[in-house]
Every structure is written in C-alpha cells, then in structure tokens.
Design an enzyme around this catalytic site. Sequence first.
Site, PDB file in Angstrom:
ATOM      1  N   LYS A  12       0.844  -1.200   0.000  1.00 12.42           N
ATOM      2  CA  LYS A  12       0.000   0.000   0.000  1.00 12.42           C
ATOM      3  C   LYS A  12       0.877   1.247   0.000  1.00 12.42           C
ATOM      4  O   LYS A  12       1.924   1.279   0.660  1.00 12.42           O
ATOM      5  CB  LYS A  12      -0.912  -0.036   1.234  1.00 12.42           C
ATOM      6  CG  LYS A  12      -1.975   1.056   1.286  1.00 12.42           C
ATOM      7  CD  LYS A  12      -2.870   0.847   2.506  1.00 12.42           C
ATOM      8  CE  LYS A  12      -3.949   1.905   2.635  1.00 12.42           C
ATOM      9  NZ  LYS A  12      -4.816   1.684   3.826  1.00 12.42           N
ATOM     10  N   SER A  14      -9.601   1.505   3.368  1.00 10.30           N
ATOM     11  CA  SER A  14      -8.870   2.285   2.380  1.00 10.30           C
ATOM     12  C   SER A  14      -7.811   1.483   1.617  1.00 10.30           C
ATOM     13  O   SER A  14      -7.159   2.008   0.717  1.00 10.30           O
ATOM     14  CB  SER A  14      -8.180   3.463   3.083  1.00 10.30           C
ATOM     15  OG  SER A  14      -7.234   2.974   4.057  1.00 10.30           O
ATOM     16  N   SER A  53      -9.618  -0.922   7.571  1.00  5.39           N
ATOM     17  CA  SER A  53      -9.166  -0.625   6.214  1.00  5.39           C
ATOM     18  C   SER A  53      -8.521  -1.788   5.474  1.00  5.39           C
ATOM     19  O   SER A  53      -8.270  -1.692   4.274  1.00  5.39           O
ATOM     20  CB  SER A  53      -8.191   0.560   6.223  1.00  5.39           C
ATOM     21  OG  SER A  53      -8.884   1.759   6.483  1.00  5.39           O
TER      22      SER A  53
END
EC number: 6.3.5.7
Length: 526
Positions: free
Chosen positions: A76, A171, A195
């Site tokens: 990420k 996210s 997330s």
Amino acid sequence: MLGRTLREVSAALKQGQVTPTELCQRCLSLIRKTKFLNAYITVSEEVALKQAEESEKRYKKGHSLGDLDGIPVAVKDNFSTSGIETTCASNMLKGYVPPYNATVVQKLLDQGALLMGKTNLDEFAMGSGSTDGIFGPVKNPWSYSKQYREKRKQNSHSENEDSNWLITGGSSGGSAAAVSAFTCFAALGSDTGGSTRNPAAHCGVVGLKPSYGLVSRHGLIPLVNSMDVPGILTRCVDDAATVLGILAGHDPKDSTTIQDPVKPFTLPSLTDVSKLCIGIPKEYLTPELSSEVQSLWSKAANLFESEGAKVIEVSLPHTSYSIVCYHVLCTSEVASNMARFDGLEYGHRCDNDVSTEAMYAVTRREGFNDVVRGRILSGNFFLLRENYENYFVKAQKVRRLIANDFVNVFNSGVDVLLTPTTLSEAVPYTEFIKEDNRTRSAQDDIFTQAVNMAGLPAVSVPMALSSQGLPIGLQFIGRAFCDQQLLRVAKWFEKQVQFPVIQLQELMDDCSSVFENEKLASVSLK
C-alpha cells in the site's frame, strides 16, 4: 501458476517448475492487462525484475531465503519504500521518495520477496471505498467476474461496466484488488478502523489485522498512531499466517511493539472445534445489516454448532458509542499527525511567498483534499482547550470501556467472536458516492473499528457469494496476541465453506499465455 496460493508457488519455485523471473514477468503482464482496475499507483517493474534475477541466482545455488523468496508482493502506498515514490494518494506527497524502507517492507525484502509496486488507496488512508485518492478510484475485480456478469444478465441489467463497476472498499482497496486479480500473491495494507478487512470482504480475499504491537508501524505514514496496524491481504488463511510469521516481532524503531521474541508461526489444522466457544455479539445485529449477510452469519454460527462448538450470544454493551468515540479520537490524532505537512521539510510546497503563515495555509489547501481538511478541522476543534475535557478525554474513557467489554467477554470463556465484516456486498461506485465520506466510513466500519480501539486481532474470511454473485466475508475476532489461535479457527472455517475462486476468463481472453491456459475456477483455496 498465478491462481495458486503463496505456499504452492513457493514449492513450485523450489522444485524448479517456474523461475522467479518467469513468475515476475507473468505478474507484470497481468498488471498491465488489468491497469484499468487502477489498483497500482506505481509499478516498480525494474526493481522487481532485478530482485527476481537475484532470487534466481539463490535458487540455483540452493540458498533460498525462505517461503517468500521469489514471490511477487504489493505494498500500500502509505508505507515508506526506499527509492520508490510514496504518495499516500495525495498531492501533498506526490513526488516524495523516502530514503528508507518501512520495517515491514524491509522484512519482506529480506525474505527475497519481489516488490511489484505500490497500491492505490483513499488519500492518507481516510476512507472506506478507495475512491478519494488523487489517482482516482479503484475498481473491484469482481465487477468483471463471470459470476457477477451472469447474475446481472439474469436480472436483466444492462451490461455497462463503465457506470456499474463496484467499489473495492477501503482504504486498502488497491492491495485487495491486486491480490484478488492475481497480480501478486500477498499485499500489505494498513488497518486503522477496518481498512484491511473491509476491502478484503468486498474483494473475496483474506484480510488480517494483527494484534496492536505485534507488527512494527515504523515507516507506515501515520493516520492514528494508537490504532494503526499493518494489515495483510492474501488469497487464503495459510498465506496470511506465513506473512504474519515474517512480519511479527519486536522492532527497536517502534516502542509499541512487543518486547518478547515471537515464536515461528505454524498453523496446524484444527480438526476438532468441539472445545471452542464462539461468541455472537447481539449488538452487531443492526437494522442496516443486509438480510443476506445476516443469513450467512447465522449459517456460519450453525456450522460451528453442528460440529460440536459451543455458540453463545454475548454482549458488548458500549458498542453503540464506538462510532462517535472513534470519530473523536481518530480526527484528534489526524489533526496532530497532519501538522507535519507544512511545506517546509518534504512534500508539496506552494509558490506563495507573501509570508510563512500564508505559505502554510496555501500549501495545505493545495496539498490536502476536502476529506483530510475536514478531519483536521474536526480534530483541532476537539483538542481546543475549552473542548478537550468534554470530547477527547471522554472519548478516551469510552474507549477503555469498549476495550473492557471485549476483555469481559473473553474472560467469560469465549475463544473467538464471529461477526459480519461489512453491512452488505460491494456496491456500485455511482451508489457509493451519493453519501459523504464521513457517513460512508461510519456505516462501513461499524463492525470493524471497535477492534482497533481495543488492539485485538481480527480477520475477514470470504464465506460465499451473494445473490448478485459477489463475495461476502465474515469477521473473526480473537484475544490480544492470540493471533495464531484466531487464524487456526479461520483456517478451519475457510476449509468448510470452500469459497469459489473469482472467474476472470473473459477479462483475460487475450492474456492466456500469462495463465498458461489455467482454468482459474478449478483452483481451490485450501
């Protein structure tokens, strides 16, 4: 080969069935083919190929570094990566290249993993859809699956992917999409309020949030220091355990990590669940919960009960306060953490040179989106001298009550809690954006964020497809630092439900060489 689990591919590499370079090239080809999913912000092709070359040399000498040697992974884009741009999907950090690796990234590289690239997210990980970053929204691979398309045709929906594609959740949606679409075998996400687990549920993959303090946060650009945890996304529970075993342990650069050495993570199969006590929190049966998720939740409880486990209803009495409490604490820490982005040391800096104060203001207005600015404003309001006691201090007290609810339940003899992960299956982007970011996050994190406030481990495991042909995941919550026990239960459940593999043949029609004509539907996630 790309449809196999991490462990299966590791074995294939050791047996010489495929080389790290071949595997890397296949993943890169698929990343290019699925570029429209927008899962990656940066594709580190040269870096990955060079790492594959080094891995190949080690295999030829018989000096493999471990189970991850030669395995493609993704990270990420809020984890620092030396020499590779790290943006947090924000204008504020666009062009920023860290001089060091996050501890978790370094641990993956030390094991010989191949870094395919940095994945997309909501700006600074503030969101639950992976739709609010400057690089655009991430599209859920299941939007293009055979299972979903066939259901849409049966229900007489028009075939218009441009307007009907589904969100990934967030996210960490880029990481979840990357794993789901077979472009890597594992990916790092971050989990502050769900997330990692939220997008895992929507994308039909396993999403693990380890116990707070088990895995180092050093190099993870902070959102909420007291709740942030590096998360793991894989296609099966065994693979998540493998990665956790590599990442877990004390880090002198992160004082919140445990001091005791972590024993190697092995995940022996759980064959008898009759001695388990599974808790079902009654407060999680909310009016907003879809009937399909509720039905599957009930079926999962019945599955454990039919195999001899004790399944009981439990109470987490302060659950109703958790969303508000989380909002106050989250925005307060966000306001503090975002103060470092002032245009002086790194990141974006505006051209305004009227005064230092004007430069600060314009830089932050240009660098942050509305969501980030809104959370900063909320947090600073809660931290004002006249509001501090009434908001921040009270929220901290409620957080302790929420954490104690979990302690009391586990002390009563419950081994694992079983809950939904999300309210429903993934929704179309056009529906998702009708609500504002704060409302969406409050709804989507309702089952996940209390775990972060309590510092507990939790994992989302895909259970079945909805009537629309979309994945629905359920969440298991364990005692603090009992991650191994939690994963053993999750592995048993995964084996029982036999979640179907995403079928992307139509999408891959002209990419058959990448899969060597493998039939993805036949790959079993065991």
